[in-house]
Design a protein around this motif. Sequence first.
Motif, PDB file in Angstrom:
ATOM      1  N   ALA A  76       1.614  22.425  -6.204  1.00 23.28           N
ATOM      2  CA  ALA A  76       1.472  21.246  -6.837  1.00 23.28           C
ATOM      3  C   ALA A  76       0.798  19.941  -5.553  1.00 23.28           C
ATOM      4  CB  ALA A  76       3.145  21.069  -6.218  1.00 23.28           C
ATOM      5  N   TRP A  77       0.659  18.424  -6.570  1.00 21.03           N
ATOM      6  CA  TRP A  77       0.017  17.965  -6.329  1.00 21.03           C
ATOM      7  C   TRP A  77       1.470  16.833  -4.798  1.00 21.03           C
ATOM      8  CZ3 TRP A  77      -2.049  13.591 -11.028  1.00 21.03           C
ATOM      9  CH2 TRP A  77      -3.148  14.612 -11.628  1.00 21.03           C
ATOM     10  N   SER A  78      -0.040  16.372  -4.219  1.00 20.48           N
ATOM     11  CA  SER A  78       0.340  16.155  -2.912  1.00 20.48           C
ATOM     12  C   SER A  78       0.705  14.120  -2.800  1.00 20.48           C
ATOM     13  CB  SER A  78      -0.263  15.889  -1.322  1.00 20.48           C
ATOM     14  OG  SER A  78      -1.590  15.955  -1.839  1.00 20.48           O
ATOM     15  N   GLN A  79       0.951  13.417  -2.413  1.00 19.58           N
ATOM     16  CA  GLN A  79       0.900  12.202  -2.647  1.00 19.58           C
ATOM     17  C   GLN A  79      -1.101  11.292  -2.714  1.00 19.58           C
ATOM     18  OE1 GLN A  79       3.875  10.165  -0.412  1.00 19.58           O
ATOM     19  NE2 GLN A  79       2.040   8.622   0.296  1.00 19.58           N
ATOM     20  N   ALA A  80      -1.499  12.741  -1.887  1.00 19.95           N
ATOM     21  CA  ALA A  80      -2.482  12.117  -1.604  1.00 19.95           C
ATOM     22  C   ALA A  80      -3.462  12.373  -3.357  1.00 19.95           C
ATOM     23  CB  ALA A  80      -4.050  12.971  -0.619  1.00 19.95           C
ATOM     24  N   ASP A  81      -3.099  13.251  -4.109  1.00 19.21           N
ATOM     25  CA  ASP A  81      -3.405  13.760  -5.220  1.00 19.21           C
ATOM     26  C   ASP A  81      -2.703  12.208  -6.418  1.00 19.21           C
ATOM     27  OD1 ASP A  81      -4.398  15.663  -4.457  1.00 19.21           O
ATOM     28  OD2 ASP A  81      -3.240  17.141  -4.691  1.00 19.21           O
ATOM     29  N   SER A 126       9.971  11.296 -11.447  1.00 16.59           N
ATOM     30  CA  SER A 126      11.058  11.982 -10.996  1.00 16.59           C
ATOM     31  C   SER A 126      10.733  12.793 -10.242  1.00 16.59           C
ATOM     32  CB  SER A 126      11.483  12.489 -12.662  1.00 16.59           C
ATOM     33  OG  SER A 126      10.646  13.382 -13.093  1.00 16.59           O
ATOM     34  N   GLN A 127      10.123  13.803 -10.550  1.00 13.11           N
ATOM     35  CA  GLN A 127       9.161  15.493  -9.221  1.00 13.11           C
ATOM     36  C   GLN A 127       9.183  14.391  -8.354  1.00 13.11           C
ATOM     37  OE1 GLN A 127       7.244  18.027 -11.424  1.00 13.11           O
ATOM     38  NE2 GLN A 127       9.036  18.184 -12.943  1.00 13.11           N
ATOM     39  N   GLY A 128       8.203  14.354  -8.037  1.00 13.74           N
ATOM     40  CA  GLY A 128       7.339  13.766  -7.082  1.00 13.74           C
ATOM     41  C   GLY A 128       6.337  14.454  -6.619  1.00 13.74           C
ATOM     42  N   PRO A 129       5.768  14.164  -5.248  1.00 15.55           N
ATOM     43  CA  PRO A 129       5.096  15.023  -5.111  1.00 15.55           C
ATOM     44  C   PRO A 129       5.252  15.729  -4.135  1.00 15.55           C
ATOM     45  CG  PRO A 129       4.693  12.564  -3.528  1.00 15.55           C
ATOM     46  CD  PRO A 129       5.911  12.467  -4.089  1.00 15.55           C
ATOM     47  N   GLY A 130       4.360  17.278  -3.593  1.00 15.16           N
ATOM     48  CA  GLY A 130       4.980  18.761  -3.827  1.00 15.16           C
ATOM     49  C   GLY A 130       6.425  19.283  -4.378  1.00 15.16           C
ATOM     50  N   ILE A 131       5.635  18.528  -5.716  1.00  9.97           N
ATOM     51  CA  ILE A 131       7.311  19.644  -6.519  1.00  9.97           C
ATOM     52  C   ILE A 131       5.987  19.624  -8.252  1.00  9.97           C
ATOM     53  CG2 ILE A 131       9.624  19.935  -8.341  1.00  9.97           C
ATOM     54  CD1 ILE A 131      10.343  18.857  -6.207  1.00  9.97           C
ATOM     55  N   PHE A 132       5.395  17.917  -8.341  1.00 10.30           N
ATOM     56  CA  PHE A 132       4.431  17.988  -9.386  1.00 10.30           C
ATOM     57  C   PHE A 132       3.314  18.764  -9.674  1.00 10.30           C
ATOM     58  CE2 PHE A 132       0.896  15.765 -12.213  1.00 10.30           C
ATOM     59  CZ  PHE A 132       2.200  15.524 -13.482  1.00 10.30           C
ATOM     60  N   LYS A 133       2.851  19.253 -11.142  1.00  8.23           N
ATOM     61  CA  LYS A 133       1.776  19.462 -11.739  1.00  8.23           C
ATOM     62  C   LYS A 133       2.014  20.061 -13.035  1.00  8.23           C
ATOM     63  CE  LYS A 133       2.803  24.519 -10.844  1.00  8.23           C
ATOM     64  NZ  LYS A 133       2.069  25.975 -10.278  1.00  8.23           N
ATOM     65  N   PRO A 134       0.556  19.523 -13.430  1.00 12.51           N
ATOM     66  CA  PRO A 134       0.230  19.084 -15.197  1.00 12.51           C
ATOM     67  C   PRO A 134       0.719  20.306 -15.543  1.00 12.51           C
ATOM     68  CG  PRO A 134      -1.356  18.447 -13.827  1.00 12.51           C
ATOM     69  CD  PRO A 134      -0.688  18.974 -12.665  1.00 12.51           C
ATOM     70  N   SER A 135       1.579  20.417 -16.811  1.00  9.02           N
ATOM     71  CA  SER A 135       1.995  21.668 -17.632  1.00  9.02           C
ATOM     72  C   SER A 135       1.042  22.640 -17.265  1.00  9.02           C
ATOM     73  CB  SER A 135       2.266  21.352 -18.485  1.00  9.02           C
ATOM     74  OG  SER A 135       1.527  20.764 -19.083  1.00  9.02           O
ATOM     75  N   ASN A 136      -0.314  22.280 -17.745  1.00  5.01           N
ATOM     76  CA  ASN A 136      -1.672  23.319 -17.990  1.00  5.01           C
ATOM     77  C   ASN A 136      -2.188  24.140 -16.371  1.00  5.01           C
ATOM     78  OD1 ASN A 136      -2.789  20.973 -17.161  1.00  5.01           O
ATOM     79  ND2 ASN A 136      -4.635  21.601 -18.040  1.00  5.01           N
ATOM     80  N   SER A 137      -1.756  23.550 -15.391  1.00 11.87           N
ATOM     81  CA  SER A 137      -1.684  23.893 -14.454  1.00 11.87           C
ATOM     82  C   SER A 137      -1.347  25.229 -13.742  1.00 11.87           C
ATOM     83  CB  SER A 137      -1.762  22.962 -12.728  1.00 11.87           C
ATOM     84  OG  SER A 137      -2.363  22.646 -11.794  1.00 11.87           O
ATOM     85  N   THR A 138      -2.230  26.164 -13.511  1.00 10.50           N
ATOM     86  CA  THR A 138      -1.701  27.187 -12.170  1.00 10.50           C
ATOM     87  C   THR A 138      -2.358  26.872 -10.643  1.00 10.50           C
ATOM     88  OG1 THR A 138      -4.127  28.403 -12.502  1.00 10.50           O
ATOM     89  CG2 THR A 138      -2.354  28.517 -14.709  1.00 10.50           C
ATOM     90  N   GLY A 139      -2.795  25.952 -10.275  1.00 14.24           N
ATOM     91  CA  GLY A 139      -3.022  25.434  -8.933  1.00 14.24           C
ATOM     92  C   GLY A 139      -1.510  25.134  -8.173  1.00 14.24           C
ATOM     93  N   SER A 195       0.692  -1.179  -0.006  1.00 14.68           N
ATOM     94  CA  SER A 195      -0.498   0.570  -0.308  1.00 14.68           C
ATOM     95  C   SER A 195       0.879   1.029  -0.343  1.00 14.68           C
ATOM     96  CB  SER A 195      -1.140   0.395   0.913  1.00 14.68           C
ATOM     97  OG  SER A 195      -0.360  -0.072   2.034  1.00 14.68           O
ATOM     98  N   GLY A 196       2.668   1.626   0.244  1.00 18.68           N
ATOM     99  CA  GLY A 196       2.982   2.610   0.416  1.00 18.68           C
ATOM    100  C   GLY A 196       3.111   3.343  -1.360  1.00 18.68           C
ATOM    101  N   TYR A 197       3.562   4.430  -1.079  1.00 18.28           N
ATOM    102  CA  TYR A 197       3.250   5.100  -2.479  1.00 18.28           C
ATOM    103  C   TYR A 197       4.824   4.355  -3.132  1.00 18.28           C
ATOM    104  CZ  TYR A 197       5.605   9.064  -5.083  1.00 18.28           C
ATOM    105  OH  TYR A 197       6.402   9.623  -6.309  1.00 18.28           O
ATOM    106  N   GLY A 198       6.059   4.060  -2.993  1.00 20.96           N
ATOM    107  CA  GLY A 198       6.496   3.547  -3.853  1.00 20.96           C
ATOM    108  C   GLY A 198       5.529   2.299  -4.557  1.00 20.96           C
TER     109      GLY A 198
END
Length: 227
Positions: A210-215, A195-208, A157-160
């Motif tokens: 960064a996605w969390s691990q829950a996202d 490669s970017q991971g939670p807290g950094i990654f967000k879709p290129s079209n997003s202005t919101g 059930s882990g993130y990895g």
Amino acid sequence: MDNSSDNTPQSSATSTPVSPVKGSVVSQRRRRFIQAGVVPVGLTLASRPAMAWHCNTTSAWGSAILRNGGASVQARADAAVINNTECWYISNWKDNSGRSQVRGGNAPWNYIVAQWYSGKTVAYARTNLTVAKLFPAGLKNVSGTSNVYNLLKNDPSGYGTMMIVARLNTLFAGNSVGQCVLSATGQDMLLQMASQGPGIFKPSNSTGAAWSQADFKSYLYSNWLVA
């Protein structure tokens, strides 16, 4: 589906044109989907075949989050033409067990052996497959030398493990699953997520934000890339 056939040859030059009224109806239907935050997959990735497996790209999913939060995300998940028959479960990868709906019931690790360890056994593949093999640019917060099978077995059930199973399914499950994570330019967004991971990654079209691990988990599970 209508299984009847018309054996009368027809020239493409004389084929009946699409009715303008019918085309208008289709356009109106698409417009209503878009206004509701449910963009048909065919509009989000031009290179995707019309009958390919329907899921939501990270870009489309991100747009839904920004539009109306949970309501639009749930609507998008509900509207996707998928029914949990496209991918292997985490348990299938852990136990090397098949699903009748995926690859005719064949065991998933057989495809890893055929792709990367020709002539070897499943046991050999399990011993040697590392995270770095699946994610050449890295999987944030998970060592590249980590053994894939050990993660499946010891931390299901882990993130990895979640990211690994999504990657394995896009590579080997067929059913056009791999197209789900491609951007409009053909970039594999799952690799970018990794490669970017939670807290950094967000879709290129997003202005919101960064996605969390829950996202990450919400996107992968709601689109049945992981189950």
